[in-house]
Scaffold this motif. Structure first.
Motif, short mmCIF file in Angstrom:
data_model
loop_
_atom_site.label_atom_id
_atom_site.label_comp_id
_atom_site.label_asym_id
_atom_site.label_seq_id
_atom_site.Cartn_x
_atom_site.Cartn_y
_atom_site.Cartn_z
N LYS A 15 12.84 -23.51 -13.07
CA LYS A 15 12.78 -22.08 -13.38
C LYS A 15 11.34 -21.61 -13.59
N ALA A 16 10.53 -22.44 -14.22
CA ALA A 16 9.13 -22.09 -14.45
C ALA A 16 8.38 -21.96 -13.13
N PHE A 17 8.65 -22.88 -12.18
CA PHE A 17 8.05 -22.77 -10.86
C PHE A 17 8.47 -21.46 -10.19
N ASN A 18 9.75 -21.16 -10.24
CA ASN A 18 10.24 -19.92 -9.63
C ASN A 18 9.59 -18.70 -10.25
N LYS A 19 9.33 -18.75 -11.55
CA LYS A 19 8.69 -17.62 -12.23
C LYS A 19 7.27 -17.42 -11.71
N ILE A 20 6.56 -18.51 -11.46
CA ILE A 20 5.20 -18.39 -10.92
C ILE A 20 5.23 -17.67 -9.57
N TYR A 21 6.12 -18.10 -8.69
CA TYR A 21 6.22 -17.47 -7.37
C TYR A 21 6.69 -16.02 -7.50
N HIS A 22 7.59 -15.76 -8.43
CA HIS A 22 8.09 -14.40 -8.67
C HIS A 22 6.93 -13.50 -9.12
N ASP A 23 6.10 -14.00 -10.04
CA ASP A 23 4.96 -13.20 -10.52
C ASP A 23 3.97 -12.90 -9.40
N PHE A 24 3.73 -13.87 -8.51
CA PHE A 24 2.87 -13.62 -7.35
C PHE A 24 3.49 -12.52 -6.48
#
Length: 158
Positions: A15-24
């Motif tokens: 989920k943390a990885f997905n959040k990074i990509y989501h923020d980008f």
């Protein structure tokens, strides 16, 4: 480590990885699906089919189509029918799309490249080996469970 501890930590990392990509994606003014489509197009270097995009990214046909229409209306991609099979729609970056990717999508790639550079070769190989092994076992187990469920359903129908 128990299974619960493992899966909780594993899912938190995912989920943390997905959040990074989501923020980008948000920084670029894009949806997650549009961002990852541009990311894939950036790496592909030339046109890829909508079908391939959906398959690679596990996105529905509708999501891919809607995202590509949005990107097309923004002038970032163009679509063309296949030369041999007209049903195949190829998606390509426009000049404006390549520039957009250079400014925005390349930031994600740079973060990934910098992350990789900070790992030793051994760490990178260990990560890939462990992820691949986990995937292989999970695939085997999911096939086995789904097969058992289908067999149980057939037994109850008869």
């Amino acid at each position: 480590m128990t299974f619960r501890e493992f899966i909780k930590s594993y899912n938190e990392i995912f989920k943390a990885f997905n959040k990074i990509y989501h923020d980008f994606a948000l920084d670029c003014g894009l949806s997650d699906s549009a961002s990852i489509i541009l990311y894939e197009l950036r790496f592909a270097g030339s046109g890829i089919t909508q079908k391939d995009i959906g398959s690679w990214l596990s996105l529905s046909k509708r999501t891919v189509n809607n995202s590509i229409k949005r990107l097309e209306s923004q002038g970032l991609v163009i679509c063309r029918d296949g030369d041999v099979d007209r049903r195949m729609r190829y998606v390509e970056l426009t000049d404006e799309g390549r520039e957009f990717c250079r400014i925005h999508i390349d930031r994600i790639i740079k973060a990934e490249a910098n992350t990789f550079a900070r790992m030793t070769d051994g760490q990178a190989e260990e990560l890939l080996t462990a992820e691949k092994r986990y995937y292989e076992i999970f695939l085997q187990e999911s096939i086995k469970i789904r097969k058992e469920e289908r067999e149980n359903e057939q037994d109850t129908v008869i």
